[in-house]
Scaffold this motif. Structure first.
Motif, PDB file in Angstrom:
ATOM      1  N   GLY A  94       0.830  -1.243   0.072  1.00  0.00           N
ATOM      2  CA  GLY A  94      -0.146  -0.024   0.153  1.00  0.00           C
ATOM      3  C   GLY A  94       1.107   1.333  -0.129  1.00  0.00           C
ATOM      4  N   CYS A  95       1.811   1.159   0.730  1.00  0.00           N
ATOM      5  CA  CYS A  95       2.806   2.499   0.816  1.00  0.00           C
ATOM      6  C   CYS A  95       3.433   2.673  -0.367  1.00  0.00           C
ATOM      7  N   LEU A  96       3.924   1.517  -1.406  1.00  0.00           N
ATOM      8  CA  LEU A  96       4.508   1.712  -2.482  1.00  0.00           C
ATOM      9  C   LEU A  96       3.555   2.151  -3.626  1.00  0.00           C
ATOM     10  N   ILE A 156       8.878   2.247 -12.907  1.00  0.00           N
ATOM     11  CA  ILE A 156      10.335   1.822 -12.763  1.00  0.00           C
ATOM     12  C   ILE A 156      10.827   2.237 -11.325  1.00  0.00           C
ATOM     13  N   ASN A 157      10.578   3.320 -11.034  1.00  0.00           N
ATOM     14  CA  ASN A 157      11.011   3.960  -9.558  1.00  0.00           C
ATOM     15  C   ASN A 157      10.596   2.779  -8.488  1.00  0.00           C
ATOM     16  N   VAL A 158       9.302   2.579  -8.685  1.00  0.00           N
ATOM     17  CA  VAL A 158       8.645   1.870  -7.119  1.00  0.00           C
ATOM     18  C   VAL A 158       9.056   0.462  -7.578  1.00  0.00           C
ATOM     19  N   LEU A 159       9.334   0.086  -8.780  1.00  0.00           N
ATOM     20  CA  LEU A 159       9.858  -1.129  -9.044  1.00  0.00           C
ATOM     21  C   LEU A 159      11.351  -1.528  -8.373  1.00  0.00           C
ATOM     22  N   LEU A 160      12.223  -0.556  -8.512  1.00  0.00           N
ATOM     23  CA  LEU A 160      13.489  -0.689  -8.048  1.00  0.00           C
ATOM     24  C   LEU A 160      13.233  -0.610  -6.531  1.00  0.00           C
ATOM     25  N   THR A 161      12.532   0.328  -6.032  1.00  0.00           N
ATOM     26  CA  THR A 161      12.543   0.496  -4.605  1.00  0.00           C
ATOM     27  C   THR A 161      11.921  -0.577  -3.941  1.00  0.00           C
ATOM     28  N   SER A 162      11.135  -1.552  -4.548  1.00  0.00           N
ATOM     29  CA  SER A 162      10.472  -3.026  -3.840  1.00  0.00           C
ATOM     30  C   SER A 162      11.405  -3.903  -3.953  1.00  0.00           C
ATOM     31  N   LYS A 163      12.632  -3.825  -4.619  1.00  0.00           N
ATOM     32  CA  LYS A 163      13.605  -4.696  -4.353  1.00  0.00           C
ATOM     33  C   LYS A 163      14.723  -4.495  -3.440  1.00  0.00           C
ATOM     34  N   LEU A 164      14.793  -3.292  -2.756  1.00  0.00           N
ATOM     35  CA  LEU A 164      15.531  -2.727  -1.837  1.00  0.00           C
ATOM     36  C   LEU A 164      15.317  -3.720  -0.182  1.00  0.00           C
ATOM     37  N   LYS A 165      16.383  -3.919   0.419  1.00  0.00           N
ATOM     38  CA  LYS A 165      16.151  -4.406   1.678  1.00  0.00           C
ATOM     39  C   LYS A 165      16.226  -3.302   2.524  1.00  0.00           C
ATOM     40  N   LEU A 166      15.145  -3.163   3.323  1.00  0.00           N
ATOM     41  CA  LEU A 166      14.929  -2.127   4.378  1.00  0.00           C
ATOM     42  C   LEU A 166      15.403  -2.441   5.745  1.00  0.00           C
ATOM     43  N   CYS A 167      15.892  -1.545   6.504  1.00  0.00           N
ATOM     44  CA  CYS A 167      16.140  -1.535   7.890  1.00  0.00           C
ATOM     45  C   CYS A 167      15.517  -0.495   8.587  1.00  0.00           C
TER      46      CYS A 167
END
Length: 314
Positions: A94-96, A156-167
């Motif tokens: 939902g955030c993405l 593309i922006n959101v797709l790349l963000t979705s692949k990040l490991k978040l801390c």
């Protein structure tokens, strides 16, 4: 940052200071959102139903209002629910999705303003060639460009963000923003691709800005020579300039504050800066165009006159 290996839920902390007056804020926000819906839907329906308004300028304006509804719907319903909820949370997906809506809405606005500037340039600077250049096909291409370009870029922006490991899972805003999510990435995560796309996006939309400046240099140069063109400029271009300046001020303030602003400022002030582009343009744009453009103003006054006439007969 929190030590989070897999983020499923984000918490939105921007609303924390509203605990004591949430009911009041909810009431005013709901009323304001209803105003946004009313003025934009009214203008859209007037343009759709009146065949005399099926011209490029009004079709672009209709697209502008539809985009206003799209962007505000991505924020206000969730914000209203948060005001009634004890905890302000949003799912990862939902955030993405909200981040995608916020960015694509803002950039669609700029793209639509750019094609509107091009339309005014053709109408005033090249009037004899206007109808041969602004064909139905060209009109469709420009409308598609103003919508599909930001949609593709931010997909593309959101797709790349979705692949990040978040801390981290805490977002210090009222809504999700792609840049904030990227900042929550773990230190060892590669965010180069996100940065490249971000700078490419900035370049594309700065180019939009330069194109608008170029068109208005020609428009002003042309209008100085002719009284008739000057009147046309005042009627059709002034609303466009007001919309453009309001949009740019709101967006630039938010972007600059998001990257360089002090967190020592009151949360309410930070919130206002963050949602300024969702507060002012969606209401101001249809009102300015509605009152300034003669055909739309006459259509609105005609509807009001008919309503009064029917009321008196009853």
């Amino acid at each position: 940052m929190d030590n989070v290996s897999v983020v499923i839920i984000f918490s939105l902390s921007g609303i924390n200071e509203t605990v004591n007056y949430r009911v009041t804020l909810f009431t005013f926000t709901l009323l304001y959102y209803c105003v946004i819906l009313f003025v934009n839907i009214s203008l859209i329906m007037i343009i759709i139903l009146d065949e005399n308004l099926h011209e490029p300028m009004y079709i672009f304006l209709c697209s502008f209002c539809i985009n206003g509804l799209y962007g505000t719907t991505g924020f206000y319903p969730k914000f209203l629910l948060d005001l009634l909820s004890s905890s302000q949370e949003i799912s990862y997906s939902g955030c993405l999705f909200q981040a995608f809506i916020m960015y694509s809405f803002a950039c669609s606005d700029l793209s639509i303003l750019a094609v509107m500037a091009y339309d005014r340039y053709l109408a005033i600077c090249r009037p004899l060639h206007y109808h041969s250049l602004m064909t139905k096909r060209r009109l469709s291409q420009l409308v598609c460009f103003s919508w599909l370009t930001p949609f593709c870029i931010f997909s593309i922006n959101v797709l790349l963000t979705s692949k990040l490991k978040l801390c981290g899972s805490k977002i210090e805003k009222l809504f999700c923003v792609n840049w904030i999510i990227v900042k929550l990435a773990c230190p060892d995560t590669d965010t180069v691709s996100n940065s490249v796309i971000a700078y490419a996006t900035i370049f594309i939309y700065v180019s939009h800005g330069f194109f608008i400046i170029w068109t208005y240099m020609h428009l002003i140069k042309k209008c100085v020579r002719s009284t008739e063109d000057r009147a046309k400029f005042m009627q059709t271009c002034v609303p466009h300039l007001v919309s453009l300046n309001t949009f740019l001020v709101a967006i630039v303030f938010d972007l600059m504050f998001m990257r360089f602003g002090s967190r020592d400022l009151p949360q309410s002030f930070q919130n206002f800066i963050a949602i300024e582009f969702l507060l002012i343009p969606p209401v101001m744009n249809p009102l300015i165009y509605g009152f300034k453009l003669t055909k739309i103003r006459n259509r609105i006054l005609g509807l009001v006159y008919i309503k009064r006439k029917l009321t008196r007969k009853k």
